[in-house]
Design an enzyme around this catalytic site. Sequence first.
Site, PDB file in Angstrom:
ATOM      1  CE1 TYR A 120      40.329  95.146 -47.201  1.00  0.00           C
ATOM      2  CE2 TYR A 120      41.022  96.806 -48.851  1.00  0.00           C
ATOM      3  CZ  TYR A 120      40.220  95.575 -48.427  1.00  0.00           C
ATOM      4  OH  TYR A 120      39.584  94.967 -49.266  1.00  0.00           O
ATOM      5  NE  ARG A 180      32.855 110.631 -66.008  1.00  0.00           N
ATOM      6  CZ  ARG A 180      32.933 111.186 -67.232  1.00  0.00           C
ATOM      7  NH1 ARG A 180      33.018 110.494 -68.441  1.00  0.00           N
ATOM      8  NH2 ARG A 180      33.560 112.357 -67.194  1.00  0.00           N
ATOM      9  CE  LYS A 219      34.131  94.798 -46.733  1.00  0.00           C
ATOM     10  NZ  LYS A 219      35.386  95.465 -46.227  1.00  0.00           N
ATOM     11  CG  ASP A 279      39.433 102.123 -44.470  1.00  0.00           C
ATOM     12  OD1 ASP A 279      38.211 102.167 -43.988  1.00  0.00           O
ATOM     13  OD2 ASP A 279      39.855 101.560 -45.066  1.00  0.00           O
TER      14      ASP A 279
HETATM   15  C1  LIG Z   1      36.374  95.912 -47.449  1.00  0.00           C
HETATM   16  C2  LIG Z   1      37.283  96.993 -47.016  1.00  0.00           C
HETATM   17  C3  LIG Z   1      37.680  98.043 -47.927  1.00  0.00           C
HETATM   18  C4  LIG Z   1      37.608  97.691 -49.288  1.00  0.00           C
HETATM   19  O1  LIG Z   1      36.166  97.701 -49.569  1.00  0.00           O
HETATM   20  P1  LIG Z   1      35.752  97.231 -51.145  1.00  0.00           P
HETATM   21  O2  LIG Z   1      34.457  97.712 -51.364  1.00  0.00           O
HETATM   22  O3  LIG Z   1      35.511  95.605 -50.771  1.00  0.00           O
HETATM   23  O4  LIG Z   1      36.824  97.343 -51.936  1.00  0.00           O
HETATM   24  C5  LIG Z   1      38.546  99.022 -47.356  1.00  0.00           C
HETATM   25  N1  LIG Z   1      38.862  98.985 -46.066  1.00  0.00           N
HETATM   26  C6  LIG Z   1      38.405  98.513 -45.226  1.00  0.00           C
HETATM   27  C7  LIG Z   1      38.831  98.465 -43.811  1.00  0.00           C
HETATM   28  C8  LIG Z   1      37.635  97.317 -45.437  1.00  0.00           C
HETATM   29  O5  LIG Z   1      37.294  96.195 -44.788  1.00  0.00           O
END
Ligand SMILES: *Cc1c(COP(=O)(O)O)cnc(C)c1O
Length: 398
Positions: free
Chosen positions: A115, A62, A212, A187
């Site tokens: 977000y 895990r 992303k 973030d």
């Molecule tokens: C897409 C995104 C997330 C979340 O990512 P996921 O893998 O889709 O859960 C978090 N923060 C930002 C700024 C994003 O663009």
Amino acid sequence: MAHTLLTKLSHLGTATCDELHPRAPVALPPIRTSTVRFNSIDDLHDTYKRQAAGERIVGYGRMGMETHAAFEQIMCELEGGKRAFLAPSGLNAISMALLSLLSAGDHMLVADCVYGPVRQLDDTVLKRMNISSTYCSMRDMAILELNIQPNTKLIYVESPGSLLFEMLDLPAIVEVAKKHNLLVVTDNTWGSGIAYRPLDLGADVSVVAVTKYIGGHSDLLMGAVVAKNDSVIKQIDTNQYALGFSTSADDAWLAIRGVRTIDVRMKRQAESTLKVCEFFNQQAETLQIYHPAYEKDQNHALWKRDALGSNGMLSVALNFTKAQTKVFVEALELFSIGYSWGGYESLVDMVNTDFLKKHAYWNADYPSLVRMHIGLESVDDLIADYEQALTKARAVKW
Ligand SMILES: *Cc1c(COP(=O)(O)O)cnc(C)c1O
């Protein structure tokens, strides 16, 4: 010999090739396992001991094997952290960080540009655990300080913000946080360690949606939490274990494969996006362009001071009715309609302006906002596509 980040991105996490392994592949294979076998009881006990001391050592599948460990090391290099923890999605990485660092009775300050789903995490989970939050614009440090409560524990920011790419003065926010003994969690999906490095600017924790730019190919969901100081690392480590977060070796392998080319992809996308900004700047309907690397963006000076690069994200406020905006978005042939980003393909989304009302940075007089991700296509083709779609939208009679 000290290597730069770019060199490390090509050399870290490759398969071992030495006297013991005279023939080896370049890429480390995805090591899939649930069970880990130990050579002896002494080895098993030694593993427990080292784990308890905080070492990242494999004891059970895990927690991830060598493929995961290699990607964690790459994430540490990218973000300038000491330990990285993987999560099955970006949103999971956010929840891992917040659930690790906040307790019942705590309060957090959240930038109003974060977000969107963070608000849902807050409304459905954190509130129920008696963790409260205040959302505010983080452009004014006096307002930020006014919102600090005796039980405030943490400031959560995203710079540049989602939707409008509002660049925040992170060093100033960090200064306020230090004064009040608060943690700063960011973030950093926008910068992904290449274009922006929040830990270098003083943040304590950087959360990244690997989904992303790091994954880079729109085929992977993963998140990472990167931290630099020991007490925070210990807190996240024990909570990640207790909550049972796990990611697959195949996804870790895809993330490593994606990150090898992140610098060239982001640079190309950033370059094309500046050309797209220039194009929209010449259109009569353009009210405002949101892309901090563009010289006419309101926060360009902050971007210049704090960022190391840019990416393919931009939003444009258009003086179009909703009907015209819809025609424009749907007439685009090279842009898929979608609200993700960071892949190789161009995307477009018509943002719900009701949602933007939560952002102090949004000008509520603007009738519509189009958010775009510029992919790796020829930018000349993308601009020709905009031209034909704008012609169709202009022909719509309200
Ligand atoms: C897409 C995104 C997330 C979340 O990512 P996921 O893998 O889709 O859960 C978090 N923060 C930002 C700024 C994003 O663009």
